[in-house]
Design an enzyme around this catalytic site. Structure first.
Site, PDB file in Angstrom:
ATOM      1  CG  ASP A 165      -2.740  -6.165   2.701  1.00 37.94           C
ATOM      2  OD1 ASP A 165      -3.017  -5.683   1.585  1.00 37.94           O
ATOM      3  OD2 ASP A 165      -2.556  -7.384   2.880  1.00 37.94           O
ATOM      4  NE  ARG A 204      -7.012  -9.074   0.763  1.00 38.78           N
ATOM      5  CZ  ARG A 204      -6.122  -9.409   1.673  1.00 38.78           C
ATOM      6  NH1 ARG A 204      -6.315 -10.492   2.412  1.00 38.78           N
ATOM      7  NH2 ARG A 204      -5.054  -8.678   1.864  1.00 38.78           N
ATOM      8  CG  HIS A 231      -7.102   2.262  -2.611  1.00 36.38           C
ATOM      9  ND1 HIS A 231      -6.345   1.421  -1.832  1.00 36.38           N
ATOM     10  CD2 HIS A 231      -6.992   1.807  -3.888  1.00 36.38           C
ATOM     11  CE1 HIS A 231      -5.782   0.490  -2.604  1.00 36.38           C
ATOM     12  NE2 HIS A 231      -6.173   0.708  -3.849  1.00 36.38           N
ATOM     13  CB  SER A 256       5.224  -1.123  -2.214  1.00 38.41           C
ATOM     14  OG  SER A 256       4.505  -1.777  -3.250  1.00 38.41           O
ATOM     15  CG  ASN A 296       1.625  -0.727  -4.213  1.00 38.01           C
ATOM     16  OD1 ASN A 296       1.575  -0.146  -3.124  1.00 38.01           O
ATOM     17  ND2 ASN A 296       1.360  -2.030  -4.322  1.00 38.01           N
ATOM     18  CD1 TRP A 297       6.458   2.699  -8.335  1.00 35.52           C
ATOM     19  CD2 TRP A 297       4.902   3.974  -9.284  1.00 35.52           C
ATOM     20  NE1 TRP A 297       6.569   3.952  -7.797  1.00 35.52           N
ATOM     21  CE2 TRP A 297       5.626   4.759  -8.363  1.00 35.52           C
ATOM     22  CE3 TRP A 297       3.859   4.569 -10.009  1.00 35.52           C
ATOM     23  CZ2 TRP A 297       5.355   6.112  -8.145  1.00 35.52           C
ATOM     24  CZ3 TRP A 297       3.579   5.908  -9.799  1.00 35.52           C
ATOM     25  CH2 TRP A 297       4.315   6.667  -8.878  1.00 35.52           C
ATOM     26  NE  ARG A 342      -1.510  -2.786  -5.886  1.00 39.55           N
ATOM     27  CZ  ARG A 342      -2.042  -2.640  -4.673  1.00 39.55           C
ATOM     28  NH1 ARG A 342      -2.919  -1.670  -4.449  1.00 39.55           N
ATOM     29  NH2 ARG A 342      -1.707  -3.465  -3.693  1.00 39.55           N
ATOM     30  CB  ILE A 401       7.392  -7.713   6.433  1.00 39.69           C
ATOM     31  CG1 ILE A 401       8.637  -8.357   5.836  1.00 39.69           C
ATOM     32  CG2 ILE A 401       7.172  -8.194   7.850  1.00 39.69           C
ATOM     33  CD1 ILE A 401       9.920  -7.966   6.576  1.00 39.69           C
ATOM     34  CD  GLU A 456       8.570  -8.307  19.891  1.00 38.67           C
ATOM     35  OE1 GLU A 456       7.687  -9.176  19.726  1.00 38.67           O
ATOM     36  OE2 GLU A 456       9.728  -8.564  20.268  1.00 38.67           O
TER      37      GLU A 456
END
Length: 243
Positions: A22, A26, A39, A67, A70-71, A73, A197, A209
């Site tokens: 992620d 930004r 990217h 994900s 994300n389609w 976007r 998540i 974890e």
């Protein structure tokens, strides 16, 4: 490896590490650039992380690359991501072969453009004998999608007399999920400072974890990955029991 691993116990490595990569957007915005620029500059982070994981002896590395959400976007960003994915996979086949890495994918990959599907199929075939580490690219994936498709398949098998509902248990459900046969992640790393998540491995992460870092993904490097592993090794994993 090198002195970066001097505080790392090579006998206590997680078997499976998952990463939510992620912060690309930004990272680009800070530089006054379009999101796709972030990217593009994330490829080195992927390369260093993959090779470091293989060198450390980690058997499975899952990267949340795209994900199902994300389609939604912009068409420009999605098409740019698909082009970048295609180019990167082709360029990195040699790296995977050199490091004994087997490539697989998890997710609703039928939604990917034909060129992407063909490129992935080619890379998967060429690297299928890699035995050092399995690199799992999660593409068009989400935890809710995964559970939904598992329920649909289980329902079909019940209707066709192939599955007895009285015999369904956690192992049964796991066997219908898209990651059947792959151990649940021991460690999940998320970059960029976000503390969630994001619909990733909802079933599989029951006792995973978590490790969060403020570093944006394009800036993530080998030493950051090793730091996450070192932090994981300090944890006392009890899986709901006591010592």
């Amino acid at each position: 490896m090198d002195n970066l691993t001097q505080d790392t116990d090579m006998t206590r490595m997680p078997q499976h590490v998952a990463i939510i990569m992620d912060g690309n957007g930004r990272w680009a915005k800070k530089r006054g650039m379009m999101r796709i620029f972030g990217h593009q500059n994330a490829i080195e982070a992927v390369r260093q992380t993959v090779t470091a994981a293989a060198e450390l002896g980690i058997k499975y590395l899952s990267l949340y690359a795209f994900s199902t959400e994300n389609w939604n976007r912009s068409e420009t960003e999605v098409s740019g991501l698909m082009k970048l994915l295609s180019d990167t996979i082709e360029k990195e086949i040699k790296m995977m072969l050199d490091n004994g890495i087997r490539l697989i994918t998890t997710g609703d990959t039928d939604r990917l453009p034909k060129d992407n599907r063909n490129g992935l199929a080619n890379a998967i075939e060429k690297t299928k004998n890699g035995s050092r580490m399995t690199l799992n690219l999660c593409l068009s994936y989400s935890g809710r999608w995964d559970i939904t498709q598992a329920v649909k398949r289980m329902t079909e098998d019940v209707e066709n007399g192939l599955l007895d509902t009285s015999k369904i248990n956690e192992d049964t459900i796991s066997s219908y999920l898209s990651m059947a046969g792959i151990p649940d992640p021991d460690l999940l790393i998320r970059t960029s400072g976000e503390l969630r998540i994001s619909n990733f491995f909802l079933w599989q992460a029951a006792y995973t974890e978590f490790y969060f870092t403020d570093k944006l993904w394009p800036d993530f490097r080998k030493e950051d990955f090793i730091q996450a592993i070192s932090e994981y090794q300090k944890r006392d994993r009890r899986f709901g029991t006591t010592k």
